[in-house]
Scaffold this active site. Structure first.
Site, PDB file in Angstrom:
ATOM      1  N   SER A   1      -3.257  -9.094   7.708  1.00  0.00           N
ATOM      2  CA  SER A   1      -2.694  -7.751   7.782  1.00  0.00           C
ATOM      3  C   SER A   1      -1.984  -7.649   9.123  1.00  0.00           C
ATOM      4  O   SER A   1      -2.576  -7.885  10.175  1.00  0.00           O
ATOM      5  CB  SER A   1      -3.818  -6.720   7.684  1.00  0.00           C
ATOM      6  OG  SER A   1      -3.404  -5.511   8.273  1.00  0.00           O
TER       7      SER A   1
ATOM      8  N   ARG B   1       1.586   4.993  17.108  1.00  0.00           N
ATOM      9  CA  ARG B   1       1.010   5.985  16.179  1.00  0.00           C
ATOM     10  C   ARG B   1       1.323   7.436  16.518  1.00  0.00           C
ATOM     11  O   ARG B   1       1.669   8.215  15.628  1.00  0.00           O
ATOM     12  CB  ARG B   1      -0.502   5.765  16.004  1.00  0.00           C
ATOM     13  CG  ARG B   1      -0.899   4.427  15.382  1.00  0.00           C
ATOM     14  CD  ARG B   1       0.082   3.923  14.370  1.00  0.00           C
ATOM     15  NE  ARG B   1      -0.410   2.806  13.567  1.00  0.00           N
ATOM     16  CZ  ARG B   1       0.375   1.921  12.962  1.00  0.00           C
ATOM     17  NH1 ARG B   1       1.679   1.998  13.109  1.00  0.00           N
ATOM     18  NH2 ARG B   1      -0.116   0.954  12.223  1.00  0.00           N
TER      19      ARG B   1
ATOM     20  N   ASP C   1      -5.987   3.617  13.285  1.00  0.00           N
ATOM     21  CA  ASP C   1      -4.660   4.195  13.056  1.00  0.00           C
ATOM     22  C   ASP C   1      -4.717   5.551  12.368  1.00  0.00           C
ATOM     23  O   ASP C   1      -3.972   6.464  12.711  1.00  0.00           O
ATOM     24  CB  ASP C   1      -3.791   3.215  12.271  1.00  0.00           C
ATOM     25  CG  ASP C   1      -3.413   2.001  13.111  1.00  0.00           C
ATOM     26  OD1 ASP C   1      -3.319   2.157  14.345  1.00  0.00           O
ATOM     27  OD2 ASP C   1      -3.239   0.908  12.549  1.00  0.00           O
TER      28      ASP C   1
ATOM     29  N   ASP D   1       0.808  -1.216   0.000  1.00  0.00           N
ATOM     30  CA  ASP D   1       0.000   0.000   0.000  1.00  0.00           C
ATOM     31  C   ASP D   1       0.844   1.271   0.000  1.00  0.00           C
ATOM     32  O   ASP D   1       0.588   2.192  -0.778  1.00  0.00           O
ATOM     33  CB  ASP D   1      -0.943   0.022   1.209  1.00  0.00           C
ATOM     34  CG  ASP D   1      -2.118  -0.921   1.006  1.00  0.00           C
ATOM     35  OD1 ASP D   1      -2.321  -1.402  -0.133  1.00  0.00           O
ATOM     36  OD2 ASP D   1      -2.838  -1.175   1.989  1.00  0.00           O
TER      37      ASP D   1
HETATM   38  N1  ARG Z   1      -6.834  -3.078  16.484  1.00  0.00           N
HETATM   39  C1  ARG Z   1      -5.517  -2.696  16.848  1.00  0.00           C
HETATM   40  C2  ARG Z   1      -5.473  -1.230  17.107  1.00  0.00           C
HETATM   41  O1  ARG Z   1      -6.331  -0.507  16.705  1.00  0.00           O
HETATM   42  C3  ARG Z   1      -4.493  -3.161  15.844  1.00  0.00           C
HETATM   43  C4  ARG Z   1      -4.437  -2.434  14.566  1.00  0.00           C
HETATM   44  C5  ARG Z   1      -3.540  -3.117  13.628  1.00  0.00           C
HETATM   45  N2  ARG Z   1      -3.186  -2.233  12.565  1.00  0.00           N
HETATM   46  C6  ARG Z   1      -2.774  -2.648  11.388  1.00  0.00           C
HETATM   47  N3  ARG Z   1      -2.404  -1.741  10.543  1.00  0.00           N
HETATM   48  N4  ARG Z   1      -2.752  -3.921  11.055  1.00  0.00           N
HETATM   49  O2  ARG Z   1      -4.579  -0.770  17.761  1.00  0.00           O
END
Ligand code: ARG
Length: 403
Positions: free
Chosen positions: A174, A94, A123, A14
């Site tokens: 992912s 993040r 995110d 991506d």
């Molecule tokens: N659900 C988790 C969170 O919001 C994990 C997110 C995973 N992100 C990813 N880009 N695969 O913190």
């Protein structure tokens, strides 16, 4: 638009497609920023790839120390577990990414920053709220939210522009990784009834395959921060890596949850966080020894607020500073050593000691060394039970039959 954009670049499909897409759709020169938060990767290869697919510059920043000392350890001191289960690995990284995007944008004189998050996750919120807090003038572009391509279309786009499609795409998941944990989503995991297949895990052995003899580990803490394993002092990065290996080899640290995202979606999440789960457990048991009952209870409320705040992307807020100050203060005497047993997926605290221990053998023992004045208990019970007795007599509390 013209000028530069700083893109948070992972080297995956991506964000590689995003480099080309930003050039074509916004006419921006892309500076690729890759941040090392302990996700073991070949950063030289990632840098080369960014340049090859069209970035004008590729920057890699090793932020492991910063991540541990300013994000992970404070979250450990806070006992931060979102919804009681998720140690927040992805969430904690993040705001750091947001901050570094801003720093590099300033250095490069960029007018915009960009990230590869989709429009359905947490995110995007965490990164953008952070960037907006630190640099409200910067424009934020989220290609994966704008372009509306399916996975197949993204691959086709990559092939059209000669962007290498990683073989790891055959992985049906992912994945986001850093020192504090590994987050696994998508594929069969989207069916909450399906048990996660073994191939979803990379850091933890299946408990079935784990050694038949338990492993023991001693963790030394100073004011709530771990600093030694089995008596050996080490820096935070090394300590987390060492513990992750150890606990992972015993199958400790697998988490399977249905989680409430900030954007209103319930999602099924798998995490592997061997070091985080061991440290959080050890830390809590040391607190049980060094904090009063009331401090513990108040701290549990703070922990819930803190975890929500981190999960919801509110790192750069005054509320965070207030909570952090309270948590810091609570850690003054959280110093000592915790001994844990790792065995076939389970982590159990089996010993704890502290120079500031509030545990008194003399008060607790039933042996001859007992110093507790048992005769004083009678008066205590009389007064403690007064309101209970009074209410029971007047209002008849405690009758078993329905009135
Ligand atoms: N659900 C988790 C969170 O919001 C994990 C997110 C995973 N992100 C990813 N880009 N695969 O913190």
């Amino acid at each position: 638009m013209s000028g530069k954009v700083v893109l948070a670049y992972s080297g995956g499909l991506d964000t590689s497609v995003a480099i080309r897409w930003l050039k074509d759709n916004y006419d921006l020169e892309v500076v690729a920023l890759t941040i090392d938060v302990g996700n073991e990767r070949d950063f030289t290869a990632i840098k080369e790839k960014a340049l090859k697919v069209g970035a004008v510059k590729a920057v890699v920043i090793d932020s492991k120390e910063l991540f541990v000392n300013h994000f992970i350890f404070p979250a450990l001191q806070a006992d931060a577990l979102y919804e009681g289960q998720y140690p927040l690995a992805t969430a904690l990284s993040r705001p750091l990414i947001g901050k570094l995007l801003v720093d590099v944008a300033r250095e490069e004189g960029a007018a915009a920053v960009s990230h590869g998050s989709t429009g359905k996750g947490n995110d995007q919120v965490r990164i953008e709220v952070s960037v907006n807090a630190l640099a409200p003038d910067l424009k934020i572009i989220a290609p994966a939210r704008e372009w509306g391509m399916t996975r197949e279309e993204t691959i086709a786009y990559a092939e059209r522009y000669d962007i290498p499609v990683p073989v790891t795409l055959s992985s049906p998941y992912s994945i986001d990784e850093n020192l504090w944990g590994r987050s696994i989503e998508c594929g069969v995991l989207e069916d909450p009834w399906v048990e996660p297949p073994e191939d979803a895990f990379a850091w933890t052995k299946s408990p079935k395959e784990a050694p038949d003899t338990p492993g023991y580990v001693e963790i030394g803490f100073e004011q709530g921060v771990p600093f030694a394993i089995d008596g050996k002092k080490m820096g935070g990065v090394m300590l987390i890596q060492t513990l992750s290996e150890m606990a992972g080899s015993h199958g400790v640290g697998r988490i399977d949850v249905l989680e409430n995202r900030l954007v209103g979606i319930k999602s099924r999440e798998i995490y592997e966080a061997p070091a985080a789960m061991v440290l959080l457990q050890a830390h809590q048991s040391l607190q049980a020894m060094t904090l009063s009952k009331e401090q513990m209870r108040f701290k549990q409320k703070v922990a819930i607020e803190y975890a929500d705040l981190v999960y919801n992307g509110l790192w750069f807020t005054s509320l965070h500073e207030d909570l952090a100050a309270c948590i810091q203060s609570s850690q003054r005497y959280v110093t000592g050593t915790v001994r844990l047993k790792l065995f076939k997926g389970a982590c159990t605290v089996v010993g704890r000691k502290s120079p500031y221990s509030l545990y008194s053998y003399g008060l607790a023992t039933y042996d001859k060394d007992d110093v507790f004045d048992q005769s004083a208990a009678a008066g205590f019970i009389h007064i403690w039970g007064l309101p209970v007795k009074t209410q029971a007599q007047i209002q008849g509390t405690g009758r078993l039959e329905k009135s």
